[in-house]
Design an enzyme around this catalytic site. Structure first.
Site, PDB file in Angstrom:
ATOM      1  N   THR A 127     -46.782  28.096-119.498  1.00 29.43           N
ATOM      2  CA  THR A 127     -45.975  27.697-118.345  1.00 29.43           C
ATOM      3  C   THR A 127     -44.572  27.314-118.809  1.00 29.43           C
ATOM      4  OG1 THR A 127     -46.599  25.348-118.420  1.00 29.43           O
ATOM      5  CG2 THR A 127     -48.057  26.848-117.206  1.00 29.43           C
ATOM      6  N   GLY A 128     -43.598  27.501-117.911  1.00 30.03           N
ATOM      7  CA  GLY A 128     -42.218  27.272-118.315  1.00 30.03           C
ATOM      8  C   GLY A 128     -41.829  28.169-119.466  1.00 30.03           C
TER       9      GLY A 128
ATOM     10  N   GLY B 250     -36.038  27.921-123.411  1.00 28.43           N
ATOM     11  CA  GLY B 250     -36.253  26.818-124.325  1.00 28.43           C
ATOM     12  C   GLY B 250     -37.483  26.951-125.190  1.00 28.43           C
TER      13      GLY B 250
ATOM     14  N   TYR C  77     -40.433  10.391-115.705  1.00 31.30           N
ATOM     15  CA  TYR C  77     -40.839  11.417-116.669  1.00 31.30           C
ATOM     16  C   TYR C  77     -41.661  10.792-117.787  1.00 31.30           C
ATOM     17  CZ  TYR C  77     -40.146  14.838-120.478  1.00 31.30           C
ATOM     18  OH  TYR C  77     -40.334  15.724-121.512  1.00 31.30           O
TER      19      TYR C  77
END
Length: 264
Positions: free
Chosen positions: A19-20, A24, A156
Site C-alpha cells: 500500500t502507498g 517514497g 499520527y
C-alpha cells in the site's frame, strides 16, 4: 532441515501487495520485492508518475472501508491469493499549533489512514493466508509511536503507537497458524516529499538546505548517523523480513532510525 536459499530470486511465485506503493519508501519497497521475483500489486489514490508494467496498480483510498472491500475483490479475482502484505500507507496532514489546533476531523482522518486502513486490509487478506497456513504481514509504523512530536503530528503518533500494539497482538494469534506478522518503525526518510519540505524550510528561513536538514534532525533530538534514511535502505530491511531467510522472525518491531530513539 537445511534450507537452500536463492537470494537472487527468493520471492519467485509470491504475490505481494504494497500500500502507498507509488512514492517514497512504498515505491522502493515495491521495486525491491519485484527485483526479488515477486509479482507486486501497488495501491494508492493516484497512479505512479512513471508507469511500470511489472507493477499492477489499483487506485483506492484505503481510509474508506468500501475501497478496501473493492480492492480485495479485485486482487482475488486477478491473482487468487496474497502471500505478502506490506501495510505501508500512512502520513499526517494535521496543522501545527499543538493539541488545541487539532479538530475531531483531524484525529478521525489520521486514525482511519494510519491504523484502521491496515486493520481492514489484514481482515480482508488474512483469512486466505490462514487457510494456506502461510503468509507475511508487515506493518510500517514510525518511531513517533514511541517518540511523539506534539506540535503537529500527535494524532499520527497515537495511531502508529496503536498500530505497533495491534501488530504485536495479531502476531501472537496468527503466528502459530503459519502467518508471520512484523512491524517496521522508520525514523526520518529522505523521500522526494522530504526533499521538497527541506527546500521550503530553506527558502522561508533563508538558510541552506543542509541547515534545514539539521533543523529537522535537531527537532528529533538528533540522528547519530547524521542523516535521514534513504527509501532503499528501508526497502532492503523489508525485503529481508518477508524472505525465507527471516522464517523464524515474527511478533517483533524493527526500528530503522539511524539511532534517533535515545533509549534501548
Amino acid at each position: 532441515m537445511e534450507q537452500k536459499l536463492d537470494y537472487q530470486n527468493e520471492l519467485s511465485g509470491k504475490i505481494a501487495l504494497v500500500t502507498g506503493g507509488t512514492k517514497g519508501a512504498g515505491k522502493a519497497i515495491a521495486e525491491r520485492l519485484k527485483n526479488a521475483g515477486a509479482k507486486v500489486i501497488i495501491i494508492a489514490r493516484n497512479a505512479p508518475e512513471i508507469p511500470d508494467e511489472d507493477l499492477y496498480f489499483i487506485s483506492a483510498d484505503l481510509s474508506k472501508a468500501e475501497d478496501v472491500k473493492n480492492t480485495a475483490r479485485e486482487v482475488f479475482e486477478k491473482f487468487g491469493k496474497i502471500d505478502i502484505l506490506v501495510n505501508n500507507l500512512g502520513g499526517s496532514e494535521t496543522p501545527g499549533g499543538g493539541f488545541a489546533a487539532l479538530s475531531n476531523t483531524d484525529w478521525e482522518e489520521t486514525i482511519q489512514t494510519n491504523l484502521l486502513a491496515p486493520v481492514r486490509l489484514d481482515k480482508a487478506f488474512l483469512p486466505q493466508m490462514l487457510e494456506n497456513k502461510s503468509g507475511v504481514i508487515i506493518h510500517i509504523a514510525s518511531i513517533q509511536g514511541k517518540l511523539p512530536l506534539h506540535d503537529s503530528t500527535l494524532p499520527y503518533a497515537a495511531a502508529k503507537a496503536g498500530l505497533i500494539n495491534y501488530s504485536k497482538g495479531l502476531s501472537k494469534e496468527v503466528s502459530p497458524k503459519g502467518v508471520r506478522v512484523l512491524t517496521v518503525s522508520p525514523g526520518w526518510i529522505m523521500t522526494e516529499a522530504s526533499k521538497r519540505m527541506m527546500e521550503r524550510i530553506s527558502e522561508s528561513n533563508k538558510i541552506s538546505v543542509k541547515e534545514a536538514e539539521k533543523s529537522v534532525m535537531d527537532a528529533l533530538g538528533g540522528i547519530p548517523f547524521g542523516r535521514a534514511a534513504m527509501p532503499e535502505e528501508v526497502a532492503e530491511l523489508i525485503g529481508f523480513l518477508v524472505s525465507p531467510r527471516a522464517s523464524y522472525l515474527t511478533g517483533t518491531e524493527y526500528v530503522i532510525d539511524g539511532g534517533t530513539i535515545p533509549t534501548v
